[in-house]
Design an enzyme around this catalytic site. Structure first.
Site, PDB file in Angstrom:
ATOM      1  N   ASP A  95       0.852  -1.192   0.000  1.00  0.00           N
ATOM      2  CA  ASP A  95       0.000   0.000   0.000  1.00  0.00           C
ATOM      3  C   ASP A  95       0.887   1.241   0.000  1.00  0.00           C
ATOM      4  O   ASP A  95       2.115   1.137   0.039  1.00  0.00           O
ATOM      5  CB  ASP A  95      -0.941   0.000   1.212  1.00  0.00           C
ATOM      6  CG  ASP A  95      -2.284   0.659   0.902  1.00  0.00           C
ATOM      7  OD1 ASP A  95      -2.284   1.751   0.297  1.00  0.00           O
ATOM      8  OD2 ASP A  95      -3.337   0.102   1.269  1.00  0.00           O
ATOM      9  N   HIS A 121     -13.079  -0.406  -7.242  1.00  0.00           N
ATOM     10  CA  HIS A 121     -14.194   0.556  -7.214  1.00  0.00           C
ATOM     11  C   HIS A 121     -13.736   1.984  -6.910  1.00  0.00           C
ATOM     12  O   HIS A 121     -14.499   2.932  -7.087  1.00  0.00           O
ATOM     13  CB  HIS A 121     -15.289   0.100  -6.249  1.00  0.00           C
ATOM     14  CG  HIS A 121     -14.948   0.217  -4.797  1.00  0.00           C
ATOM     15  ND1 HIS A 121     -15.868  -0.024  -3.799  1.00  0.00           N
ATOM     16  CD2 HIS A 121     -13.787   0.530  -4.152  1.00  0.00           C
ATOM     17  CE1 HIS A 121     -15.307   0.146  -2.619  1.00  0.00           C
ATOM     18  NE2 HIS A 121     -14.048   0.487  -2.812  1.00  0.00           N
TER      19      HIS A 121
END
Length: 364
Positions: free
Chosen positions: A232, A270
C-alpha cells in the site's frame, strides 16, 4: 347500492393507507440523517459496548450515564434515554420497562449489534460508522449538486486534493479511515476464509491496497505456508503492526506490483476509473508468476435493477465513489470481465459471494 358503497369504502381505505405509507416513507427520507448520527453518538459514548456488558439484563440510561463521567448524570441519563428510544424504534436495540416503582426503560442489544460491537477478534463495523459520519467524509455531500451541474469531484471541490492525497495531509482522518477498513476487513475475511478455497496451494501472495495488513495476516494464519506482502501507500502502511509472516511494502500500484503467485484486490477497483483499473490489472498481469491469478473482491451491480440488499449495498457504494473518487464506481460482473480481458487475461470467473461482495478470479 350497498355493495357499491362497501367497495367504494374499501377503495378509499386502501388509498388512505397507501397515502399514509407514502407520507411515512417521505418523512423517513427527509430525516434520514438522524438515525446514523445518533448511532455515531452512541458509538462515541461507548453505549453499545456498555449495554453489551450488561448481558441479558441490558442497562438503563441512568446506569449508562453513571459510566460515562457525565458532568450532570441526571441530565445525561434523560438525553441517553431519548436517543436509545430511537435506536429501539429502529430495532438496533430492544427495550423493556422495569416493574414499579422505577418504571425505567432497560435496553439490550438487538441482532444487528453483533456487527456494531466488538467480536472475539475485537472487530466491528462501528469504526466504519464513525468514518462515514465523520466531518471530513460528510463535507463532500454538500458539493454533490454543484459538481453534477459544473463538473468535477465533490471531495476535491471540498478539499482541493484527491481523497487519497488528503489522507496523507490529515493524520487524524487517515487513522479513522484505516481503522474502519481494518475492522471491516477482519469481519469480511473471516467469512471469506470459510467459503473461498482459492488460497489453497498458493505459495506467495500480494495484497494490493491492503491497508494495515488485516487481510494478509488472516490469510497467512489459515495458510501458514504462504509468503505474504501487504502492499500500500507509504503513509498507510506506517500504521501497520509487524507480523512475522507478512512483509509491509510501500509503493504505487500504478507503477508496479510485487511479483507473486496470487494477487489480491479487495475493494480496490471501485476506487478508480476504467483507465486506472486497466493499468492496475495490467501491472498485476505482469507481476503474476507462472499460472497464477488475480483475486478480485468487489460488490457487483446487477444487470437489471432491483431492490434486493446486494443491489442496495452496491448502488450506495457507487454513489459514495461518485462523491469521493474521480472515476470511481461499482461495476457489473460483465464490466469486470471486460476490464480483465483488456488487461490481457484469458478469463474472469465468479467463484463465490458473501456480505454483499463477490469473489472473482482472473486467469492468464
Amino acid at each position: 347500492m350497498e355493495a357499491s358503497f362497501e367497495n367504494g369504502r374499501k377503495r378509499s381505505s386502501s388509498s388512505s393507507s397507501e397515502e399514509e405509507s407514502a407520507f411515512s416513507f417521505a418523512m423517513e427520507l427527509a430525516a434520514g440523517s438522524v438515525l446514523p448520527m445518533v448511532i455515531k453518538s452512541a458509538i462515541d459514548l461507548n453505549l453499545l459496548e456498555l449495554i453489551k456488558r450488561g448481558g441479558e439484563e441490558g442497562a438503563s440510561a441512568y446506569e449508562l450515564a453513571a459510566q460515562i463521567n457525565a458532568e450532570n448524570p441526571k441530565a445525561a441519563a434523560e438525553m441517553i434515554d431519548r436517543i436509545l428510544q430511537l435506536l429501539a424504534a429502529h430495532s438496533v436495540l430492544t427495550c423493556r420497562v422495569e416493574t414499579p416503582p422505577s418504571r425505567r426503560r432497560r435496553y439490550s442489544l438487538a441482532a444487528v449489534c453483533k456487527f456494531l460491537t466488538r467480536d472475539e477478534d475485537g472487530a466491528s463495523l462501528a469504526p466504519l460508522s464513525l468514518l462515514v459520519q465523520d466531518r471530513v467524509f460528510m463535507e463532500p455531500w454538500y458539493h454533490l449538486k454543484d459538481v453534477i451541474v459544473e463538473g468535477g469531484v465533490a471531495f476535491e471541490r471540498a478539499y482541493g486534493v484527491h481523497a487519497f492525497e488528503y489522507h496523507a495531509k490529515d493524520p487524524k482522518f487517515n487513522k479513522i479511515f484505516n481503522q474502519a477498513m481494518h475492522n471491516q476487513s477482519i469481519i469480511f475475511m473471516k467469512r471469506i476464509l470459510e467459503i473461498y478455497k482459492g488460497f489453497e496451494g498458493v505459495k506467495s501472495l500480494v495484497d494490493v491496497g491492503g491497508g494495515t495488513g488485516a487481510s494478509s495476516k488472516m490469510i497467512v494464519s489459515k495458510y501458514p505456508l504462504i509468503k505474504a506482502i501487504n502492499f500500500d501507500l507509504p503513509h498507510v502502511i506506517q500504521d501497520a503492526s509487524p507480523h512475522p509472516e507478512v512483509e509491509h511494502v510501500g509503493g504505487d500500484m500504478f507503477v508496479s506490483v510485487p511479483k507473486a503467485d496470487a494477487i489480491f484486490l479487495k475493494w480496490i477497483c471501485h476506487d478508480w476509473s476504467d483507465e486506472h483499473c486497466r493499468k492496475l490489472l495490467k501491472n498485476c498481469y505482469d507481476a503474476i508468476l507462472g499460472n497464477g491469478k488475480v483475486i478480485i473482491a468487489e460488490s457487483t451491480l446487477p444487470e437489471d435493477p432491483n431492490s434486493g440488499p446486494d443491489t442496495i449495498h452496491a448502488i450506495r457504494g457507487d454513489v459514495i465513489m461518485l462523491t469521493v473518487n474521480p472515476g470511481g464506481k461499482e461495476r457489473t460482473e460483465k464490466e469486470f470481465r471486460t476490464l480483465a480481458l483488456q488487461a490481457g487475461f484469458k478469463r474472469l470467473v465468479k467463484v463465490c459471494a458473501a456480505f454483499h461482495t463477490c469473489i472473482m478470479e482472473c486467469h492468464k
